[in-house]
Design an enzyme around this catalytic site. Structure first.
Site, PDB file in Angstrom:
ATOM      1  N   CYS A  62       0.833  -1.210   0.000  1.00  0.00           N
ATOM      2  CA  CYS A  62       0.000   0.000   0.000  1.00  0.00           C
ATOM      3  C   CYS A  62       0.869   1.263   0.000  1.00  0.00           C
ATOM      4  CB  CYS A  62      -0.912  -0.037   1.221  1.00  0.00           C
ATOM      5  SG  CYS A  62      -1.829   1.475   1.530  1.00  0.00           S
TER       6      CYS A  62
ATOM      7  N   CYS B 137      -0.092   3.908   2.556  1.00  0.00           N
ATOM      8  CA  CYS B 137       0.336   3.511   3.903  1.00  0.00           C
ATOM      9  C   CYS B 137       1.777   3.943   4.143  1.00  0.00           C
ATOM     10  CB  CYS B 137       0.213   2.000   4.078  1.00  0.00           C
ATOM     11  SG  CYS B 137      -1.474   1.375   3.923  1.00  0.00           S
TER      12      CYS B 137
END
Length: 133
Positions: free
Chosen positions: A54, A57
């Site tokens: 991700c 993230c």
């Protein structure tokens, strides 16, 4: 001041910044099923629900590290990989990542979903961070 002299000053400042930043980097604790409940049971802890693939993230990781460095140890910060531990993310209805939840006394107190600037996290967690700083 000449342009060459200003350039030297800028490089010194940048080098100093990098040294200060390296000195304040905090290693965020990784949680697993055995440590998760104990981590959220006590004082305030911010848990970053994330996954290695991700990109958003990864973008908020440095923001959370800076917040932890400024929290003075009164607010803990941790991460939980949702791919490795889907049962925990399911308990807290994590439907998209990154999701950051502040827990206090075992209960979710505040939730931030998605990539946000640092000041958004500061405002969301103000009650807990202001007690720390």
């Amino acid at each position: 001041m000449t342009a060459a002299r200003a350039g030297i000053r800028r490089r010194r400042t940048l080098a100093g910044y990098r040294r200060r930043r390296a000195a304040t980097i905090v290693v965020v604790r990784e949680l697993d099923p055995e440590s998760f409940d104990a981590a959220i049971a006590g004082g305030p802890v911010v848990v970053d629900f994330w996954a290695p693939w991700c990109r958003p993230c990864k973008a908020i990781g440095p923001i959370l590290e800076e917040l932890e460095a400024g929290a003075g140890g009164l607010v803990a910060f941790a991460k939980l990989n949702v791919d490795d531990f889907p049962e925990i993310s399911g308990r807290f209805d994590i439907l998209s990542i990154p999701t950051v939840i502040l827990f206090a006394g075992g209960e979710a107190q505040q939730r931030v979903v998605g990539v946000r600037p640092r000041d958004h996290f500061e405002q969301a967690f103000a009650n807990w961070l202001s007690a720390a700083g």
